[in-house]
Design a protein around this motif. Structure first.
Motif, PDB file in Angstrom:
ATOM      1  N   SER A 269     -20.695 -23.590 -17.676  1.00 23.64           N
ATOM      2  CA  SER A 269     -19.702 -23.244 -18.688  1.00 23.64           C
ATOM      3  C   SER A 269     -18.831 -24.434 -19.080  1.00 23.64           C
ATOM      4  CB  SER A 269     -18.807 -22.110 -18.176  1.00 23.64           C
ATOM      5  OG  SER A 269     -18.127 -22.500 -16.997  1.00 23.64           O
ATOM      6  N   GLU A 270     -18.812 -25.482 -18.227  1.00 26.30           N
ATOM      7  CA  GLU A 270     -17.970 -26.651 -18.482  1.00 26.30           C
ATOM      8  C   GLU A 270     -18.734 -27.811 -19.111  1.00 26.30           C
ATOM      9  OE1 GLU A 270     -14.989 -26.052 -14.618  1.00 26.30           O
ATOM     10  OE2 GLU A 270     -16.730 -27.392 -14.487  1.00 26.30           O
ATOM     11  N   ARG A 271     -20.063 -27.792 -18.997  1.00 27.14           N
ATOM     12  CA  ARG A 271     -20.861 -28.979 -19.304  1.00 27.14           C
ATOM     13  C   ARG A 271     -20.810 -29.359 -20.777  1.00 27.14           C
ATOM     14  NH1 ARG A 271     -25.906 -27.964 -16.374  1.00 27.14           N
ATOM     15  NH2 ARG A 271     -24.454 -28.197 -14.639  1.00 27.14           N
ATOM     16  N   ALA A 272     -20.920 -28.381 -21.671  1.00 29.03           N
ATOM     17  CA  ALA A 272     -20.938 -28.699 -23.106  1.00 29.03           C
ATOM     18  C   ALA A 272     -19.626 -29.337 -23.528  1.00 29.03           C
ATOM     19  CB  ALA A 272     -21.204 -27.428 -23.913  1.00 29.03           C
ATOM     20  N   GLY A 273     -18.500 -28.819 -23.027  1.00 29.74           N
ATOM     21  CA  GLY A 273     -17.202 -29.396 -23.368  1.00 29.74           C
ATOM     22  C   GLY A 273     -17.076 -30.823 -22.870  1.00 29.74           C
ATOM     23  N   LEU A 274     -17.567 -31.090 -21.662  1.00 30.13           N
ATOM     24  CA  LEU A 274     -17.497 -32.441 -21.111  1.00 30.13           C
ATOM     25  C   LEU A 274     -18.383 -33.405 -21.895  1.00 30.13           C
ATOM     26  CD1 LEU A 274     -17.499 -31.657 -17.280  1.00 30.13           C
ATOM     27  CD2 LEU A 274     -15.614 -32.632 -18.598  1.00 30.13           C
ATOM     28  N   LEU A 275     -19.562 -32.955 -22.307  1.00 32.90           N
ATOM     29  CA  LEU A 275     -20.436 -33.805 -23.121  1.00 32.90           C
ATOM     30  C   LEU A 275     -19.781 -34.122 -24.460  1.00 32.90           C
ATOM     31  CD1 LEU A 275     -23.943 -32.226 -22.426  1.00 32.90           C
ATOM     32  CD2 LEU A 275     -23.295 -34.613 -22.007  1.00 32.90           C
ATOM     33  N   ALA A 276     -19.151 -33.114 -25.070  1.00 28.17           N
ATOM     34  CA  ALA A 276     -18.461 -33.347 -26.336  1.00 28.17           C
ATOM     35  C   ALA A 276     -17.336 -34.355 -26.154  1.00 28.17           C
ATOM     36  CB  ALA A 276     -17.916 -32.025 -26.887  1.00 28.17           C
ATOM     37  N   MET A 488     -22.449 -32.404 -32.155  1.00 32.13           N
ATOM     38  CA  MET A 488     -21.104 -31.983 -31.785  1.00 32.13           C
ATOM     39  C   MET A 488     -20.868 -30.512 -32.134  1.00 32.13           C
ATOM     40  SD  MET A 488     -19.619 -34.353 -30.205  1.00 32.13           S
ATOM     41  CE  MET A 488     -18.042 -33.519 -30.185  1.00 32.13           C
ATOM     42  N   ARG A 489     -21.439 -30.042 -33.237  1.00 35.67           N
ATOM     43  CA  ARG A 489     -21.272 -28.636 -33.610  1.00 35.67           C
ATOM     44  C   ARG A 489     -21.915 -27.738 -32.567  1.00 35.67           C
ATOM     45  NH1 ARG A 489     -23.329 -28.995 -38.273  1.00 35.67           N
ATOM     46  NH2 ARG A 489     -21.370 -29.440 -39.355  1.00 35.67           N
ATOM     47  N   ARG A 490     -23.124 -28.114 -32.104  1.00 30.97           N
ATOM     48  CA  ARG A 490     -23.805 -27.301 -31.089  1.00 30.97           C
ATOM     49  C   ARG A 490     -23.033 -27.298 -29.780  1.00 30.97           C
ATOM     50  NH1 ARG A 490     -28.290 -30.003 -33.288  1.00 30.97           N
ATOM     51  NH2 ARG A 490     -28.441 -31.387 -31.466  1.00 30.97           N
ATOM     52  N   LEU A 491     -22.538 -28.462 -29.357  1.00 32.99           N
ATOM     53  CA  LEU A 491     -21.783 -28.541 -28.107  1.00 32.99           C
ATOM     54  C   LEU A 491     -20.505 -27.715 -28.190  1.00 32.99           C
ATOM     55  CD1 LEU A 491     -22.178 -32.362 -27.260  1.00 32.99           C
ATOM     56  CD2 LEU A 491     -23.258 -30.431 -26.074  1.00 32.99           C
ATOM     57  N   THR A 492     -19.837 -27.781 -29.338  1.00 39.55           N
ATOM     58  CA  THR A 492     -18.584 -27.040 -29.505  1.00 39.55           C
ATOM     59  C   THR A 492     -18.832 -25.540 -29.484  1.00 39.55           C
ATOM     60  OG1 THR A 492     -17.659 -28.855 -30.799  1.00 39.55           O
ATOM     61  CG2 THR A 492     -16.577 -26.719 -30.998  1.00 39.55           C
ATOM     62  N   GLU A 493     -19.900 -25.094 -30.161  1.00 43.22           N
ATOM     63  CA  GLU A 493     -20.232 -23.669 -30.157  1.00 43.22           C
ATOM     64  C   GLU A 493     -20.527 -23.185 -28.740  1.00 43.22           C
ATOM     65  OE1 GLU A 493     -23.484 -23.538 -32.859  1.00 43.22           O
ATOM     66  OE2 GLU A 493     -22.219 -23.441 -34.662  1.00 43.22           O
ATOM     67  N   THR A 494     -21.279 -23.995 -27.989  1.00 42.83           N
ATOM     68  CA  THR A 494     -21.602 -23.620 -26.606  1.00 42.83           C
ATOM     69  C   THR A 494     -20.340 -23.578 -25.754  1.00 42.83           C
ATOM     70  OG1 THR A 494     -23.774 -24.669 -26.821  1.00 42.83           O
ATOM     71  CG2 THR A 494     -22.987 -24.225 -24.590  1.00 42.83           C
ATOM     72  N   HIS A 495     -19.481 -24.573 -25.930  1.00 41.81           N
ATOM     73  CA  HIS A 495     -18.230 -24.623 -25.160  1.00 41.81           C
ATOM     74  C   HIS A 495     -17.378 -23.390 -25.431  1.00 41.81           C
ATOM     75  CE1 HIS A 495     -14.479 -26.126 -23.464  1.00 41.81           C
ATOM     76  NE2 HIS A 495     -13.890 -25.964 -24.643  1.00 41.81           N
ATOM     77  N   ASP A 502     -13.178 -17.830 -30.149  1.00 40.22           N
ATOM     78  CA  ASP A 502     -13.933 -17.551 -31.366  1.00 40.22           C
ATOM     79  C   ASP A 502     -13.696 -18.580 -32.444  1.00 40.22           C
ATOM     80  OD1 ASP A 502     -11.681 -14.899 -32.577  1.00 40.22           O
ATOM     81  OD2 ASP A 502     -11.336 -16.989 -32.034  1.00 40.22           O
ATOM     82  N   GLN A 503     -12.993 -19.660 -32.082  1.00 41.94           N
ATOM     83  CA  GLN A 503     -12.724 -20.702 -33.087  1.00 41.94           C
ATOM     84  C   GLN A 503     -13.688 -21.846 -32.861  1.00 41.94           C
ATOM     85  OE1 GLN A 503      -8.798 -22.337 -33.009  1.00 41.94           O
ATOM     86  NE2 GLN A 503      -9.193 -23.702 -34.689  1.00 41.94           N
ATOM     87  N   VAL A 504     -14.606 -22.015 -33.767  1.00 45.73           N
ATOM     88  CA  VAL A 504     -15.634 -23.041 -33.636  1.00 45.73           C
ATOM     89  C   VAL A 504     -15.445 -24.078 -34.713  1.00 45.73           C
ATOM     90  CG1 VAL A 504     -18.093 -23.488 -33.632  1.00 45.73           C
ATOM     91  CG2 VAL A 504     -17.240 -21.364 -32.653  1.00 45.73           C
ATOM     92  N   GLY A 505     -15.490 -25.372 -34.318  1.00 44.21           N
ATOM     93  CA  GLY A 505     -15.313 -26.434 -35.284  1.00 44.21           C
ATOM     94  C   GLY A 505     -16.437 -26.444 -36.293  1.00 44.21           C
ATOM     95  N   ALA A 506     -16.089 -26.852 -37.503  1.00 45.58           N
ATOM     96  CA  ALA A 506     -17.103 -26.883 -38.568  1.00 45.58           C
ATOM     97  C   ALA A 506     -17.937 -28.124 -38.471  1.00 45.58           C
ATOM     98  CB  ALA A 506     -16.398 -26.836 -39.917  1.00 45.58           C
TER      99      ALA A 506
END
Length: 506
Positions: A269-276, A488-495, A502-506
């Motif tokens: 659950s933490e990995r995508a945010g750390l990669l971003a 970055m969009r994919r990583l943010t959505e996963t994070h 429910d707020q995902v960067g564009a």
């Protein structure tokens, strides 16, 4: 975490941290405005040595928070470590005020500033993160206003310290003006600490685990002992260029290795945010290479190739000393920060906010525009001296880019990094900044002017050639930042999916 039950508005808590940050930056930027000039004009350093000494110092100033964040998280507490750092910084500026031209004394004073900043900087930023934890749109807005507070302090000091230096030197001679100006930085820190002590109760609800416990005197003694050793090491690094290079690059490799290790061993659950966060931190490295030009190549350009008079339609308005041109950066940031803060808040409210990654890409584009403005300075030059208005508009674009990249760097850590790693990751971000500060000095030396060359017509070509190359380099960074937007969009959505947002960067 919260450490108390007293109900205090987040705005008041935020203002307490912002005000001590304002005064801390007052001291730092007042010193930065003069330090390269001090080494070149007072101590007789060649451009190359002055650029690299200051860039190595800037690197250390930004590397040190990697340790200071850990001390705040695990050893002394976030608030205590921030206050200790402010006290050590006060001592550092007091030493800068001592009227001596001894190089080792200067490097030791800068070493004290390195240590103080290392303890202060990550913990102040981490407190802001704790105040607004969990609210992405407010975090972006808060850190933008926080960044504006930084620039309120730096504007006044960058205008004030060069004027004090010139006034005291002109009226009292013997170069005392330099040290009188550095003394103003010391006074600013005293004011900041006093203000914090009166408002510290507003932070009762925020801090790290050690803030809940009484001060451990053995741990405090250990931190002070390590700080003294770090001062000595810093002075040696500043004196010897080869050691500086090995230390800065080595620190970068160590932190990158730790960053990668944390990503590999973190929860899914933490990995995508750390990669971003890693991707955006690497982009920040390139930005701060451009940023470091302000206190190196751009500062020396203002000294040698800028008309210091401000004239409109033939009417003389005022005259600045070359060091005061650096104040254009915080002045522009104060103008632009409220506009961007409003735009971020509006976008968050209407679900139209663009992602931090997209803001980084836009930031690189406007930085490129700023350097292209500097690169055509020769078109507005008379006898090798370009118009002061070239500096104004160049700094305008440069500063907008800074807000979009550097101004959101801490917000990026706050958004993507788990709270348990907050202090360390704040520090890791500053290490990346430190490496790029040193690289910025290396880049600035491509425009170093050989000693003995004083003709503005000769120096103008040297500087504008560098600025043109930097403009194209910033364009390249823009294209890279745009290319990684889908990732970055994919990583943010996963994070966000793992963290219930429910707020995902564009």
């Amino acid at each position: 975490m919260t450490t108390g039950n007293t109900q205090v508005s987040k705005t008041r808590s935020f203002m307490t941290v912002s005000l001590i940050e304002l005064w801390e930056r007052f001291g730092f930027y007042g010193m930065q405005a003069l330090i390269v000039y001090f080494m070149v004009q007072r101590l007789g350093f060649a451009d190359e040595r002055a650029n690299l000494v200051w860039s190595a110092c800037a690197a250390l100033i930004y590397v040190a928070p990697a340790i200071g964040g850990w001390v705040g998280d695990k050893v002394l507490g976030t608030k205590r470590t921030m206050l200790l750092g402010a006290g050590i910084l006060t001592l550092g500026y007091a030493l800068m005020a001592v009227p001596t031209d001894n190089t080792w004394f200067l490097f030791s004073a800068l070493g004290v500033i390195v240590v103080g900043n290392g303890l202060f900087k990550p913990n102040a930023g981490n407190l802001v993160r704790k105040i607004y934890d969990g609210d992405d749109s407010k975090i972006d807005s808060a850190f933008t206003i926080y960044y504006m507070a930084v620039n309120v302090g730096s504007t006044f000091s960058m205008l004030l310290t060069p004027w004090i230096k010139d006034y005291v030197n002109a009226n009292y001679g013997d170069g005392f003006g330099w040290h009188a100006a550095f003394a103003v930085c010391f006074v600013g820190l005293i004011v900041g600490i006093g203000n914090y002590m009166m408002m510290r109760h507003t932070l009762d609800n925020y801090g790290s685990e050690p803030d809940l416990l009484p001060v451990d005197k053995r741990k405090l003694a250990a931190v002070l002992g390590a700080s003294l050793l770090a001062v000595v090491v810093s002075a040696v690094i500043l004196e010897f260029e080869d050691i500086a290079r090995v230390f800065v690059y080595g620190a970068g490799l160590v932190v990158l290795g730790i960053f990668i290790h944390l990503i590999r061993t973190s929860e899914e659950s933490e990995r995508a945010g750390l990669l971003a966060a890693l991707v955006l931190t690497l982009q920040s490295v390139f930005f701060f290479i451009f940023y470091q030009q302000m206190s190196t190549s751009l500062a020396l350009f203002a000294l040698r190739n800028v008309d210091w008079d401000f004239v409109v339609m033939g009417q003389h308005l005022w005259t600045w000393s070359p060091a005061q041109f650096q104040a254009l950066n915080p002045i522009w940031i104060m103008v632009l920060s409220p506009i961007l803060a409003w735009a971020y808040a509006w976008g968050g409210k209407h679900n139209k906010d663009i992602s931090i990654a997209a803001k980084f890409a836009l930031g690189f584009a406007v930085v490129a525009a700023g350097f292209f403005i500097y690169s055509v300075a020769g078109e507005f030059a008379v006898n090798g001296k370009t118009s002061s208005w070239v500096m104004i508009w160049g700094y305008g674009a440069y500063s907008l880019g800074e807000l979009l990249v550097s101004g959101l760097g801490l917000a990026m850590i706050a958004r993507y990094v788990p709270e348990r790693m907050g202090g360390f990751m704040m520090g890791a971000y500053f290490v990346a900044t430190g490496i790029s500060q040193y690289l910025g000095g290396v880049v600035a030396n491509f425009a170093s002017v050989p000693q003995g060359i004083t003709n503005p017509l000769e120096t103008l070509t040297i500087y504008t050639s560098l600025f043109n190359k930097l403009g194209f380099a910033a364009l390249g960074c823009t294209l890279i930042a745009l290319a990684v937007l889908p990732l970055m969009r994919r990583l943010t959505e996963t994070h966000h999916s793992h963290n219930g947002s429910d707020q995902v960067g564009a």
